[in-house]
Design a protein around this motif. Structure first.
Motif, PDB file in Angstrom:
ATOM      1  N   ALA A  32       2.523   4.109  16.107  1.00 25.87           N
ATOM      2  CA  ALA A  32       2.831   4.502  17.485  1.00 25.87           C
ATOM      3  C   ALA A  32       4.304   4.254  17.798  1.00 25.87           C
ATOM      4  O   ALA A  32       4.979   5.104  18.410  1.00 25.87           O
ATOM      5  CB  ALA A  32       1.941   3.726  18.453  1.00 25.87           C
ATOM      6  N   ILE A  33       4.819   3.086  17.392  1.00 27.86           N
ATOM      7  CA  ILE A  33       6.232   2.763  17.615  1.00 27.86           C
ATOM      8  C   ILE A  33       7.120   3.737  16.841  1.00 27.86           C
ATOM      9  O   ILE A  33       8.128   4.239  17.355  1.00 27.86           O
ATOM     10  CB  ILE A  33       6.520   1.308  17.196  1.00 27.86           C
ATOM     11  CG1 ILE A  33       5.726   0.343  18.093  1.00 27.86           C
ATOM     12  CG2 ILE A  33       8.005   0.999  17.259  1.00 27.86           C
ATOM     13  CD1 ILE A  33       5.733  -1.102  17.616  1.00 27.86           C
ATOM     14  N   LYS A  34       6.729   4.024  15.609  1.00 32.75           N
ATOM     15  CA  LYS A  34       7.453   4.975  14.759  1.00 32.75           C
ATOM     16  C   LYS A  34       7.526   6.345  15.435  1.00 32.75           C
ATOM     17  O   LYS A  34       8.578   6.982  15.476  1.00 32.75           O
ATOM     18  CB  LYS A  34       6.720   5.066  13.420  1.00 32.75           C
ATOM     19  CG  LYS A  34       7.128   6.202  12.496  1.00 32.75           C
ATOM     20  CD  LYS A  34       6.235   6.171  11.272  1.00 32.75           C
ATOM     21  CE  LYS A  34       6.555   7.274  10.285  1.00 32.75           C
ATOM     22  NZ  LYS A  34       6.296   8.609  10.783  1.00 32.75           N
ATOM     23  N   CYS A  35       6.395   6.793  15.976  1.00 31.53           N
ATOM     24  CA  CYS A  35       6.351   8.091  16.662  1.00 31.53           C
ATOM     25  C   CYS A  35       7.303   8.101  17.864  1.00 31.53           C
ATOM     26  O   CYS A  35       8.053   9.060  18.071  1.00 31.53           O
ATOM     27  CB  CYS A  35       4.921   8.382  17.102  1.00 31.53           C
ATOM     28  SG  CYS A  35       4.747   9.801  18.198  1.00 31.53           S
ATOM     29  N   TYR A  36       7.298   7.025  18.633  1.00 29.30           N
ATOM     30  CA  TYR A  36       8.124   6.949  19.840  1.00 29.30           C
ATOM     31  C   TYR A  36       9.611   7.028  19.489  1.00 29.30           C
ATOM     32  O   TYR A  36      10.372   7.799  20.087  1.00 29.30           O
ATOM     33  CB  TYR A  36       7.819   5.657  20.581  1.00 29.30           C
ATOM     34  CG  TYR A  36       8.743   5.364  21.741  1.00 29.30           C
ATOM     35  CD1 TYR A  36       8.707   6.144  22.894  1.00 29.30           C
ATOM     36  CD2 TYR A  36       9.656   4.305  21.676  1.00 29.30           C
ATOM     37  CE1 TYR A  36       9.568   5.874  23.963  1.00 29.30           C
ATOM     38  CE2 TYR A  36      10.503   4.036  22.729  1.00 29.30           C
ATOM     39  CZ  TYR A  36      10.463   4.824  23.870  1.00 29.30           C
ATOM     40  OH  TYR A  36      11.312   4.553  24.915  1.00 29.30           O
TER      41      TYR A  36
END
Length: 368
Positions: free
Chosen positions: A153-157
């Motif tokens: 999720a952090i990577k996507c953001y």
């Protein structure tokens, strides 16, 4: 006996090795199960089973409280956090992410944003992100799966919403688990598939196993996806937005035709009582009833039928490439996990000891 949490489905026990008689009696109880990695036994949590346990162990039964995992607290979402979530949501919609992925990422990012609310998100370092993940692991005992979901999720953001370089979120991940998938025996599969008296329920379970489908793929099957003339099921937009063909067994086709004549669905192959797609929750409920009614592996899920499909194909010597294609795996490495759960016994594998004795002549010292 470990006192179960509220609404726990099973009660766990540690039975010392020296208590052979009691352990043998426990094994004979309905729904008893041994958790190899935990070295614990368990049984379904019912008042009747608790009485049986008390009679079996008597004054040897020691009750010990278990501490449930701490739950990550839910905090009110501020306007600034909501603005970031909205931007991320828009970007994921444009990228064509599935609704399940969007819900998962937004939930994980909410926790991330709340932890760093007083910091400019673009200025958060890789070390700070790892510190946040470590905080959740050490305090809330999050699983490897949760840890990976959070990092994704952090990577996507950072990659899609903020457009930052890839190396920025090269965050340390947990070592990949090599747990074996649960697999049912052919006898267990046959019992589960034939347990429902309702032909729709029976057809759904047969599709899960006969084609090795995921639950989400079953509920998205359309009538037009049953390609009876060509002998395959067409799976549209499966995991990774890939289309594929799956096996259409002649036996399954006959069952589906009988089901169709009785229910006459209009568009989706399996429809709910009021029309529309059948729900995954209904399939899971139906499967649990079949498992309970047949006294099969209580830890299995509808996805276990998919694992069993692949393993049973391998046992029949089917080429791994065909299995990979049928299951929609991007790489044979994913499919190869099923080679590790093949039944190993003296019927499937010959020990070199046998061939050694066949080709060697022994004198007086020949083993008896």
């Amino acid at each position: 006996m470990y006192i179960p949490q509220v609404q726990a489905g099973r009660i766990k026990f540690f039975i010392p090795y020296k208590m052979e008689r009691e352990r043998a009696a426990f094994k004979k109880l309905d729904s008893s199960f041994y958790h190899y990695h935990q070295k614990l036994w368990s049984i379904v949590n019912t008042a009747e089973n608790i009485k049986k346990i008390q009679l079996l162990f008597g004054d040897k039964l020691i009750k010990q409280a278990t501490q449930g995992p701490l739950v990550i607290p839910q905090i009110a979402i501020s306007e600034s956090i909501q603005a970031e979530l909205d931007c991320n949501h828009q970007k994921m919609i444009l990228k064509g992410f599935s609704q399940a992925t969007i819900r998962n990422y937004q939930s994980n990012l909410t926790q991330f944003f709340q932890y760093f609310e007083s910091v400019a998100y673009r200025e958060i370092t890789k070390e700070q992100i790892e510190g946040f993940v470590y905080h959740l692991i050490s305090k809330y005992k999050i699983s490897d799966q949760k840890q990976n979901q959070l990092i994704n999720a952090i990577k996507c953001y950072y990659e899609h919403t903020l457009g930052m370089p890839r190396e920025y979120y090269n965050v340390t991940r947990p070592k990949k688990s090599k747990d074996l998938p649960d697999v049912l025996s052919k006898e267990e599969v046959a019992a589960i598939l034939n347990y429902p008296s309702n032909i729709k329920h029976k057809a759904i379970l047969h599709v899960l196993y006969a084609a090795g489908l995921r639950v989400g793929e079953v509920v998205r099957l359309r009538i037009a996806d049953v390609r009876s003339d060509d002998g395959y099921l067409f799976i549209k937009d499966s995991k990774g937005k890939k289309d594929r063909h799956c096996t259409l067994s002649p036996l399954l086709l006959d069952l589906l035709r009988n089901y169709y004549r009785e229910y006459k669905p209009s568009y989706w192959l399996f429809e709910g009582q009021e029309g529309g797609q059948y729900t995954t929750q209904s399939i899971q409920r139906m499967y649990r009833q079949a498992v309970k009614g047949t006294n099969s592996n209580p830890w299995s899920t509808p996805h276990t039928l998919r694992h069993s499909y692949a393993t049973h194909l391998m046992e029949h010597g089917v080429n791994i490439r065909y299995i990979q294609s049928s299951m929609g795996h991007a790489s044979t490495k994913t499919t190869e996990v099923y080679t590790r759960v093949l039944g190993i016994n003296n019927k499937t594998l010959t020990s070199p000891l046998d061939t050694l004795y066949e080709s060697t002549k022994f004198g007086k010292n020949k083993p008896k």
